[in-house]
Design a protein around this motif. Structure first.
Motif, PDB file in Angstrom:
ATOM      1  N   GLU A   1     -24.261 -37.488 -28.186  1.00 25.82           N
ATOM      2  CA  GLU A   1     -25.726 -37.450 -28.164  1.00 25.82           C
ATOM      3  C   GLU A   1     -26.207 -36.899 -26.829  1.00 25.82           C
ATOM      4  OE1 GLU A   1     -27.075 -41.006 -31.225  1.00 25.82           O
ATOM      5  OE2 GLU A   1     -27.337 -41.259 -29.059  1.00 25.82           O
ATOM      6  N   LEU A   2     -27.206 -36.023 -26.910  1.00 30.88           N
ATOM      7  CA  LEU A   2     -27.768 -35.414 -25.703  1.00 30.88           C
ATOM      8  C   LEU A   2     -29.287 -35.526 -25.712  1.00 30.88           C
ATOM      9  CD1 LEU A   2     -25.969 -31.994 -25.073  1.00 30.88           C
ATOM     10  CD2 LEU A   2     -25.746 -34.106 -23.774  1.00 30.88           C
ATOM     11  N   PRO A   3     -29.892 -35.873 -24.581  1.00 33.89           N
ATOM     12  CA  PRO A   3     -31.351 -35.762 -24.479  1.00 33.89           C
ATOM     13  C   PRO A   3     -31.771 -34.294 -24.595  1.00 33.89           C
ATOM     14  CG  PRO A   3     -30.447 -37.096 -22.679  1.00 33.89           C
ATOM     15  CD  PRO A   3     -29.289 -36.444 -23.364  1.00 33.89           C
ATOM     16  N   LEU A   4     -32.934 -34.058 -25.129  1.00 37.46           N
ATOM     17  CA  LEU A   4     -33.404 -32.696 -25.339  1.00 37.46           C
ATOM     18  C   LEU A   4     -33.429 -31.900 -24.039  1.00 37.46           C
ATOM     19  CD1 LEU A   4     -34.490 -30.593 -27.320  1.00 37.46           C
ATOM     20  CD2 LEU A   4     -36.787 -31.516 -26.915  1.00 37.46           C
ATOM     21  N   VAL A   5     -33.775 -32.546 -22.939  1.00 37.95           N
ATOM     22  CA  VAL A   5     -33.852 -31.824 -21.674  1.00 37.95           C
ATOM     23  C   VAL A   5     -32.475 -31.296 -21.269  1.00 37.95           C
ATOM     24  CG1 VAL A   5     -33.560 -33.944 -20.309  1.00 37.95           C
ATOM     25  CG2 VAL A   5     -34.673 -31.940 -19.283  1.00 37.95           C
ATOM     26  N   ASP A   6     -31.408 -32.062 -21.516  1.00 41.05           N
ATOM     27  CA  ASP A   6     -30.052 -31.591 -21.206  1.00 41.05           C
ATOM     28  C   ASP A   6     -29.643 -30.455 -22.130  1.00 41.05           C
ATOM     29  OD1 ASP A   6     -29.877 -33.435 -19.210  1.00 41.05           O
ATOM     30  OD2 ASP A   6     -28.606 -34.842 -20.308  1.00 41.05           O
ATOM     31  N   ALA A   7     -30.065 -30.557 -23.392  1.00 39.04           N
ATOM     32  CA  ALA A   7     -29.721 -29.506 -24.341  1.00 39.04           C
ATOM     33  C   ALA A   7     -30.381 -28.181 -23.969  1.00 39.04           C
ATOM     34  CB  ALA A   7     -30.142 -29.920 -25.754  1.00 39.04           C
ATOM     35  N   LEU A   8     -31.558 -28.250 -23.335  1.00 39.98           N
ATOM     36  CA  LEU A   8     -32.286 -27.032 -22.990  1.00 39.98           C
ATOM     37  C   LEU A   8     -31.928 -26.491 -21.610  1.00 39.98           C
ATOM     38  CD1 LEU A   8     -35.854 -27.951 -24.330  1.00 39.98           C
ATOM     39  CD2 LEU A   8     -34.150 -26.458 -25.403  1.00 39.98           C
ATOM     40  N   THR A   9     -31.524 -27.369 -20.714  1.00 40.83           N
ATOM     41  CA  THR A   9     -31.337 -26.937 -19.325  1.00 40.83           C
ATOM     42  C   THR A   9     -29.882 -26.944 -18.862  1.00 40.83           C
ATOM     43  OG1 THR A   9     -31.679 -29.197 -18.492  1.00 40.83           O
ATOM     44  CG2 THR A   9     -33.623 -27.789 -18.741  1.00 40.83           C
ATOM     45  N   GLY A  10     -28.962 -27.428 -19.702  1.00 33.71           N
ATOM     46  CA  GLY A  10     -27.556 -27.488 -19.314  1.00 33.71           C
ATOM     47  C   GLY A  10     -27.198 -28.846 -18.727  1.00 33.71           C
ATOM     48  N   CYS A  11     -25.912 -29.165 -18.760  1.00 30.15           N
ATOM     49  CA  CYS A  11     -25.483 -30.473 -18.281  1.00 30.15           C
ATOM     50  C   CYS A  11     -23.965 -30.514 -18.143  1.00 30.15           C
ATOM     51  CB  CYS A  11     -25.939 -31.569 -19.245  1.00 30.15           C
ATOM     52  SG  CYS A  11     -25.308 -31.344 -20.923  1.00 30.15           S
ATOM     53  N   THR A  12     -23.468 -31.595 -17.554  1.00 31.27           N
ATOM     54  CA  THR A  12     -22.037 -31.853 -17.480  1.00 31.27           C
ATOM     55  C   THR A  12     -21.748 -33.118 -18.280  1.00 31.27           C
ATOM     56  OG1 THR A  12     -21.836 -30.836 -15.304  1.00 31.27           O
ATOM     57  CG2 THR A  12     -20.072 -32.322 -15.979  1.00 31.27           C
ATOM     58  N   LEU A  13     -20.826 -33.010 -19.237  1.00 28.47           N
ATOM     59  CA  LEU A  13     -20.538 -34.114 -20.148  1.00 28.47           C
ATOM     60  C   LEU A  13     -19.178 -34.728 -19.844  1.00 28.47           C
ATOM     61  CD1 LEU A  13     -21.496 -32.366 -23.501  1.00 28.47           C
ATOM     62  CD2 LEU A  13     -22.938 -33.847 -22.123  1.00 28.47           C
ATOM     63  N   THR A  14     -19.036 -36.014 -20.161  1.00 31.59           N
ATOM     64  CA  THR A  14     -17.738 -36.674 -20.163  1.00 31.59           C
ATOM     65  C   THR A  14     -17.252 -36.738 -21.604  1.00 31.59           C
ATOM     66  OG1 THR A  14     -18.282 -38.019 -18.222  1.00 31.59           O
ATOM     67  CG2 THR A  14     -16.482 -38.781 -19.605  1.00 31.59           C
ATOM     68  N   VAL A  15     -16.123 -36.088 -21.870  1.00 35.79           N
ATOM     69  CA  VAL A  15     -15.592 -35.999 -23.238  1.00 35.79           C
ATOM     70  C   VAL A  15     -14.399 -36.933 -23.375  1.00 35.79           C
ATOM     71  CG1 VAL A  15     -14.606 -34.475 -24.985  1.00 35.79           C
ATOM     72  CG2 VAL A  15     -16.347 -33.603 -23.404  1.00 35.79           C
ATOM     73  N   PRO A  16     -14.430 -37.871 -24.332  1.00 36.31           N
ATOM     74  CA  PRO A  16     -13.296 -38.776 -24.524  1.00 36.31           C
ATOM     75  C   PRO A  16     -12.177 -38.096 -25.322  1.00 36.31           C
ATOM     76  CG  PRO A  16     -14.999 -39.269 -26.129  1.00 36.31           C
ATOM     77  CD  PRO A  16     -15.549 -38.174 -25.256  1.00 36.31           C
ATOM     78  N   TYR A  17     -10.944 -38.486 -25.043  1.00 31.80           N
ATOM     79  CA  TYR A  17      -9.778 -38.026 -25.796  1.00 31.80           C
ATOM     80  C   TYR A  17      -9.171 -39.208 -26.549  1.00 31.80           C
ATOM     81  CZ  TYR A  17      -9.809 -33.642 -23.095  1.00 31.80           C
ATOM     82  OH  TYR A  17     -10.153 -32.437 -22.524  1.00 31.80           O
ATOM     83  N   LEU A  18      -8.394 -38.905 -27.568  1.00 33.22           N
ATOM     84  CA  LEU A  18      -7.818 -39.943 -28.417  1.00 33.22           C
ATOM     85  C   LEU A  18      -6.839 -40.829 -27.654  1.00 33.22           C
ATOM     86  CD1 LEU A  18      -7.734 -41.056 -31.313  1.00 33.22           C
ATOM     87  CD2 LEU A  18      -5.842 -39.489 -31.782  1.00 33.22           C
ATOM     88  N   ASP A  19      -6.181 -40.281 -26.643  1.00 32.96           N
ATOM     89  CA  ASP A  19      -5.198 -41.065 -25.886  1.00 32.96           C
ATOM     90  C   ASP A  19      -5.842 -41.942 -24.818  1.00 32.96           C
ATOM     91  OD1 ASP A  19      -5.973 -39.211 -24.007  1.00 32.96           O
ATOM     92  OD2 ASP A  19      -4.012 -38.269 -23.778  1.00 32.96           O
ATOM     93  N   GLY A  20      -7.185 -41.966 -24.765  1.00 28.46           N
ATOM     94  CA  GLY A  20      -7.887 -42.796 -23.799  1.00 28.46           C
ATOM     95  C   GLY A  20      -8.305 -42.067 -22.538  1.00 28.46           C
ATOM     96  N   GLU A  21      -7.800 -40.857 -22.339  1.00 34.69           N
ATOM     97  CA  GLU A  21      -8.202 -40.064 -21.180  1.00 34.69           C
ATOM     98  C   GLU A  21      -9.583 -39.454 -21.412  1.00 34.69           C
ATOM     99  OE1 GLU A  21      -6.464 -39.780 -18.327  1.00 34.69           O
ATOM    100  OE2 GLU A  21      -4.980 -41.167 -19.134  1.00 34.69           O
ATOM    101  N   GLU A  22     -10.168 -38.907 -20.357  1.00 31.73           N
ATOM    102  CA  GLU A  22     -11.476 -38.241 -20.435  1.00 31.73           C
ATOM    103  C   GLU A  22     -11.427 -36.951 -19.627  1.00 31.73           C
ATOM    104  OE1 GLU A  22     -14.486 -42.103 -20.775  1.00 31.73           O
ATOM    105  OE2 GLU A  22     -14.154 -41.122 -18.838  1.00 31.73           O
ATOM    106  N   SER A  23     -12.334 -36.054 -19.954  1.00 32.64           N
ATOM    107  CA  SER A  23     -12.459 -34.832 -19.160  1.00 32.64           C
ATOM    108  C   SER A  23     -13.935 -34.481 -19.026  1.00 32.64           C
ATOM    109  CB  SER A  23     -11.699 -33.665 -19.806  1.00 32.64           C
ATOM    110  OG  SER A  23     -12.360 -33.217 -20.967  1.00 32.64           O
TER     111      SER A  23
END
Length: 208
Positions: free
Chosen positions: A125-147
């Protein structure tokens, strides 16, 4: 029993388990049991021990109930519907061969990821302002790690990002994995003041 599975020895020592109908005895239908696995277990593989109860024949021809523990080796990449059969480990009845037991893999629902073949999907889920202006996301992985994933594009409905190699393991290529597909759900503001509406109009009216 196929080569991917093995079982513990029976607690009985005075009876013989028949594995084929070479002696002309009729083979009864398989005993079918459901084996529920998590996405992590199906992706990376695991060992599952299952307690079963079955009818067995004594040397005197009586039927008694026996408890056993079967050990199932779940291989990376197995899918819902995969079958694993233990020959001769089902119920015994007079005048027939011992039945086989077939375990059918089922998949537990994951709270974050959804499986699509060899790929995984996750919705962020992203706020509209992030969707329009760009952002940095934390993406979860199945093994418990994140990127961290940096997005400079404008995120519109249907926009997706793909991370190769973070999906499910491939059954015949355990070192290879599918993709992680990221979908986006946009959060729109629930209320705008007249001034905010006017400012949005001024900013966006010439943007199409």
């Amino acid at each position: 029993m196929d080569s991917n599975s093995f079982h513990t020895l029976s607690k009985r020592t005075n009876s013989t388990i028949i594995y084929s109908n070479a002696n002309g005895l009729q083979k009864p239908p398989n005993m079918v049991k459901r084996l529920e696995c998590t996405l992590q277990e199906l992706c990376f593989g695991c060992i599952k021990k299952v307690n079963i109860k079955r009818d067995v024949l004594t040397g005197e021809g009586q039927i008694i109930q026996e408890e056993q523990v079967l050990t199932i080796k779940v291989k990376p990449g197995w899918k819902r519907g995969t079958k694993d059969t233990f020959e001769g480990m089902g119920n015994e009845t007079p005048g027939t061969c011992a039945a086989d037991i077939t375990f059918v893999i089922d998949e537990k629902q994951h709270p974050v990821f959804k499986r699509n073949g060899d790929d995984l999907e996750v919705t962020i889920e992203l706020p509209l302002v992030d969707a329009l202006t760009g952002c940095t996301l934390t993406v979860p992985y199945l093994d418990g790690e994140e990127s961290c994933l940096e997005i400079d594009d404008i995120i519109t409905p249907g926009y997706r990002k793909t991370i190769p190699g973070q999906g499910m393991s491939l059954p015949k290529q355990e070192e290879t994995r599918g993709n992680l597909n990221i979908k986006f759900s946009l959060q729109f503001p629930q209320h705008l003041t007249e001034e905010q509406r006017s400012e949005c109009f001024d900013i966006l009216q010439d943007s199409f």
